[in-house]
Scaffold this motif. Structure first.
Motif, mmCIF file in Angstrom:
data_model
loop_
_atom_site.group_PDB
_atom_site.id
_atom_site.type_symbol
_atom_site.label_atom_id
_atom_site.label_comp_id
_atom_site.label_asym_id
_atom_site.label_seq_id
_atom_site.Cartn_x
_atom_site.Cartn_y
_atom_site.Cartn_z
ATOM 1 N N SER A 537 0.821 -1.206 0.000
ATOM 2 C CA SER A 537 0.000 0.000 0.000
ATOM 3 C C SER A 537 0.855 1.256 0.000
ATOM 4 C CB SER A 537 -0.903 0.034 1.242
ATOM 5 O OG SER A 537 -1.786 -1.061 1.278
ATOM 6 N N HIS A 538 0.279 2.319 -0.519
ATOM 7 C CA HIS A 538 0.806 3.660 -0.325
ATOM 8 C C HIS A 538 0.057 4.267 0.863
ATOM 9 C CE1 HIS A 538 2.833 3.194 -4.039
ATOM 10 N NE2 HIS A 538 1.868 3.604 -4.843
ATOM 11 N N TRP A 539 0.707 5.151 1.597
ATOM 12 C CA TRP A 539 0.020 5.794 2.719
ATOM 13 C C TRP A 539 0.591 7.179 3.000
ATOM 14 C CZ3 TRP A 539 3.112 7.220 6.767
ATOM 15 C CH2 TRP A 539 4.332 6.538 6.914
ATOM 16 N N VAL A 540 -0.219 7.987 3.674
ATOM 17 C CA VAL A 540 0.223 9.293 4.158
ATOM 18 C C VAL A 540 -0.317 9.488 5.568
ATOM 19 C CG1 VAL A 540 0.338 10.365 1.869
ATOM 20 C CG2 VAL A 540 -1.787 10.484 3.188
ATOM 21 N N TYR A 541 0.388 10.286 6.339
ATOM 22 C CA TYR A 541 -0.042 10.622 7.706
ATOM 23 C C TYR A 541 0.157 12.124 7.897
ATOM 24 C CZ TYR A 541 -0.218 10.797 12.821
ATOM 25 O OH TYR A 541 -0.538 11.103 14.118
ATOM 26 N N GLU A 578 0.367 21.452 0.524
ATOM 27 C CA GLU A 578 -0.783 22.310 0.857
ATOM 28 C C GLU A 578 -0.702 22.840 2.303
ATOM 29 O OE1 GLU A 578 -3.171 23.305 -1.148
ATOM 30 O OE2 GLU A 578 -2.500 22.165 -2.913
ATOM 31 N N ASN A 579 0.465 23.380 2.648
ATOM 32 C CA ASN A 579 0.683 23.993 3.963
ATOM 33 C C ASN A 579 0.581 22.997 5.118
ATOM 34 O OD1 ASN A 579 1.006 26.642 2.869
ATOM 35 N ND2 ASN A 579 -1.225 26.798 2.685
ATOM 36 N N ASN A 580 0.716 21.718 4.820
ATOM 37 C CA ASN A 580 0.723 20.691 5.849
ATOM 38 C C ASN A 580 1.978 19.849 5.724
ATOM 39 O OD1 ASN A 580 -1.900 20.788 7.420
ATOM 40 N ND2 ASN A 580 -2.716 20.690 5.328
ATOM 41 N N LEU A 581 2.357 19.206 6.820
ATOM 42 C CA LEU A 581 3.481 18.283 6.817
ATOM 43 C C LEU A 581 2.948 16.857 6.897
ATOM 44 C CD1 LEU A 581 5.957 20.046 9.282
ATOM 45 C CD2 LEU A 581 5.727 20.354 6.817
ATOM 46 N N PHE A 582 3.578 15.966 6.156
ATOM 47 C CA PHE A 582 3.122 14.580 6.102
ATOM 48 C C PHE A 582 4.290 13.617 6.273
ATOM 49 C CE2 PHE A 582 -0.159 16.838 3.797
ATOM 50 C CZ PHE A 582 -1.332 16.165 4.117
ATOM 51 N N LEU A 583 4.033 12.500 6.935
ATOM 52 C CA LEU A 583 4.865 11.313 6.779
ATOM 53 C C LEU A 583 4.261 10.510 5.643
ATOM 54 C CD1 LEU A 583 5.347 10.150 10.494
ATOM 55 C CD2 LEU A 583 6.743 11.745 9.163
ATOM 56 N N PHE A 584 5.079 9.766 4.919
ATOM 57 C CA PHE A 584 4.524 8.993 3.803
ATOM 58 C C PHE A 584 5.319 7.708 3.580
ATOM 59 C CE2 PHE A 584 7.826 11.554 1.770
ATOM 60 C CZ PHE A 584 8.438 10.644 0.912
ATOM 61 N N ASN A 596 -0.396 3.005 13.650
ATOM 62 C CA ASN A 596 0.076 3.012 15.039
ATOM 63 C C ASN A 596 1.559 3.354 15.107
ATOM 64 O OD1 ASN A 596 -2.395 2.378 16.188
ATOM 65 N ND2 ASN A 596 -2.049 0.165 16.012
ATOM 66 N N TRP A 597 2.316 2.871 14.117
ATOM 67 C CA TRP A 597 3.742 3.180 14.067
ATOM 68 C C TRP A 597 3.959 4.685 13.952
ATOM 69 C CZ3 TRP A 597 6.634 5.549 10.225
ATOM 70 C CH2 TRP A 597 8.029 5.481 10.346
ATOM 71 N N CYS A 598 3.155 5.353 13.132
ATOM 72 C CA CYS A 598 3.277 6.810 12.973
ATOM 73 C C CYS A 598 3.056 7.520 14.310
ATOM 74 C CB CYS A 598 2.272 7.316 11.935
ATOM 75 S SG CYS A 598 2.646 6.861 10.232
ATOM 76 N N HIS A 599 2.021 7.120 15.032
ATOM 77 C CA HIS A 599 1.748 7.722 16.338
ATOM 78 C C HIS A 599 2.920 7.502 17.290
ATOM 79 C CE1 HIS A 599 -2.349 8.849 15.462
ATOM 80 N NE2 HIS A 599 -2.672 7.600 15.115
#
Length: 606
Positions: A537-541, A578-584, A596-599
């Motif tokens: 999967s692809h994902w973003v947080y 878009e003025n936000n920061l993401f993990l991906f 859960n890993w991101c948290h």
């Protein structure tokens, strides 16, 4: 020693770029040159951390990357900060000359990272169709795919990797191209590259003597392990350099029934190929739509713009309608070998006539065009200005990527073009065996366990965990250096909110040749290499505002990058959109744990 070339960027340019160009011939379809590229970033004696590249690209004002083409690999770095770039050049060149790799790290990069990358590409129906054609093409002009395929990448042993780098990753085979407005910076680059070359040359005998016993034992053990367990393509002959030869792959979404048993017919599609000298590429690309219309809407015609080792490119026509073969006494066991010898197949007279007519119509259309020879240049649009300029300069310098000398001489006449238009090769498109990912899974699980154990054991040696570049230039570290979120992931980011920060989508369900993806797979079913097939999967947080204060420390820590260095995903990082920061993450095989890993990683690593 390396050749050096200065490309004057002009007074208006603020960015310096350095490109290392290496001749790296493809070893069949194995992807050995692709593996060598990846492993050059993995680490070196001077830069021992596996996440050096990722922290630098994420936190520092520098961009470091590479691309592997059919015959050449380009490593490059760009920055406005000359001192940062010089150290990035040092990092790159040390990685290029390094050949000392452990078995576990090769397995994690090969069976994890690169496999995930290739699996992601092969979910694209156009890519998969082209891959299947290449793998069943026995013509003397047939492409050798530098990137490799999911079925073939696992065939590369650590010994083959070391031998390949020993042959091609040498200073005498590396051209250094510097794009800058400063001649002084050019001289500094020469000094850095020369110093690394001399240092490694002087220490080579000492290092070899000290490591001889261990290196021999490691190489033999790795060779035994990787050759005995590497059965991703057990029925294909492998074509690397010297002792390996290769032929296989998978493809997808061509809806064929390719089951052959004794006394039963097999459904196949036919592939017609015209090979033209590359000087006709630009002209024929302008006629691609016309050719597709002539071939008929039920058939698929496309131009493969890649230039093969003979300096030619292919025009492919794939029949849309499956044609039944004459019944033959073929066993299930013989199926994997069919792709090596396909021309003995017979088709009915009716289909044979239709094929001949199709050949004639398309050949006549090709012959009617008045195509003027021209010199194509490599596509550098995706690269930064300085990197693209350096690659184009190299193409003109060597004539390697722009024009084959023999082809350029011969194709100046109309007769050469007409000869290509009237010469058609014929092959068959069929389903190929799926890669036996379960075999690699056992191997990669063991490698991850050993890799984690080594990381735990080296915790006392902080120098092995702290990346040198970000440590030296910590005063430059800033979130403003975060790259933009990849376009591929932006639709996922658009669907995140302050309440729903995590979003993911599947990119692959089953790595089965010619299979149709299942639309009803839930996230809960997608765990690492599930029994039902390869899932990723692809994902973003979306990072909350209160989490941003500790983000720099998180991104500099080796634990954040562990999913990437352990081969769980193809790509991992942090980015702005878009003025936000993401993990991906991209092509991630451990998606069920990722939210859960991101948290946890944002709260623990502070």
């Amino acid at each position: 020693m390396s050749e050096f070339h200065f490309i004057d960027a002009g007074s208006g340019s603020k960015v310096h770029s350095v490109v290392f160009a290496l001749k790296t011939p493809a070893a069949g379809h194995t992807g050995l040159s692709h593996l060598a590229e990846h492993m050059s970033f993995r680490r070196s004696h001077q830069y021992p951390t596996a996440h050096e590249l990722f922290t630098a690209n994420t936190l520092l004002p520098v961009t470091i990357n590479a691309t592997t083409l059919a015959e050449y690999t380009f490593f490059f770095a760009s920055s406005e900060k000359a001192n940062v770039l010089l150290d990035a050049v040092n990092y790159l060149y040390c990685g290029l000359l390094n050949r000392d790799y452990g078995t576990d790290e090769v397995i994690l990069e090969r069976d994890g990272v690169i496999f995930n990358e290739l699996a992601m590409l092969e979910t694209n129906s156009d890519y998969a169709l082209n891959a299947a054609i290449r793998l069943t093409d026995t013509n003397k002009n047939a492409y050798q795919h530098a990137g490799g395929f999911t079925q073939t990448i696992g065939s590369n042993s650590i010994q083959a990797l070391q031998d390949y780098k020993r042959q091609w990753y040498q200073p005498s085979n590396i051209t250094t191209l510097v794009y800058s407005n400063s001649a002084h910076f050019f001289e500094q680059c020469k000094e850095v590259v020369t110093a690394v070359s001399v240092e490694i040359a002087l220490s080579a005998q000492t290092a070899l003597s000290a490591m001889k016993a261990q290196s021999v034992e490691t190489a033999l053990s790795a060779e035994k392990t990787l050759s005995e367990e590497s059965t991703l393509n057990r029925n294909a002959s492998l074509s690397q350099h010297a002792s390996q030869r290769e032929h296989s792959h998978l493809d997808k979404e061509a809806s064929l029934d390719a089951q052959t048993t004794k006394g039963e017919n097999e459904s196949i599609r036919h592939v017609l190929t015209w090979w033209f000298p590359q000087c006709f590429l630009n002209g024929l690309l302008q006629q691609e739509a016309t050719l597709s219309t002539v071939a008929g809407l039920k058939n698929t015609l496309f131009i493969d713009p890649e230039i093969n080792q003979q300096g030619n490119f292919a025009i492919r026509l794939v029949t849309n309608e499956a044609m039944k073969e004459v019944a033959s006494e073929l066993s299930i066991e013989a199926l994997p070998k069919l792709s090596q010898n396909l021309t003995h197949k017979l088709v009915s007279d009716d289909y044979d006539k239709r094929l001949r007519q199709l050949k004639h119509v398309v050949s006549a259309c090709l012959a009617s065009f008045d195509i003027k020879p021209s010199k194509p240049m490599p596509d550098t649009d995706k690269h930064a200005e300085g990197v693209g300029a350096a690659i184009r300069y190299f193409a003109q310098l060597t004539d390697a990527l722009g024009s084959n000398k023999c082809a350029a001489k011969d194709c100046a006449t109309k007769s050469t073009y007409l000869a290509s238009a009237n010469k058609v090769s014929h092959s068959y498109l069929r389903a190929l065996p799926s890669p036996e990912k379960s075999v690699a899974l056992e191997r990669i699980r063991k490698a991850r366990k050993d890799f984690s154990a080594q990381a735990s054991a080296s915790n006392s040696e902080q120098s092995l965990l702290i990346p040198r570049l970000t440590s030296k230039y910590r005063h430059f570290i800033a979130l403003e250096h975060l790259p933009a979120l990849p376009r591929l992931l932006r639709p996922l980011a658009n669907k995140t909110t302050n309440l729903k920060r995590f979003n993911a989508e599947h990119i692959a369900s089953h790595l089965t040749p010619f299979s149709i993806p299942s639309p009803s797979i839930t996230l809960e079913s997608a765990y690492l290499n599930s029994d039902s097939g390869y899932l990723a999967s692809h994902w973003v947080y979306r990072i909350a505002f209160y989490q941003q204060s500790r983000l720099q420390a998180v991104l500099a820590h080796h634990l954040f990058w562990q999913p990437r260095t352990s081969g769980e995903c193809y790509a991992l990082g942090a980015a702005t959109y878009e003025n936000n920061l993401f993990l991906f993450g991209a092509s991630d095989t451990n998606i069920t744990e990722r939210e859960n890993w991101c948290h946890k990683v944002l709260s623990i690593l502070s």
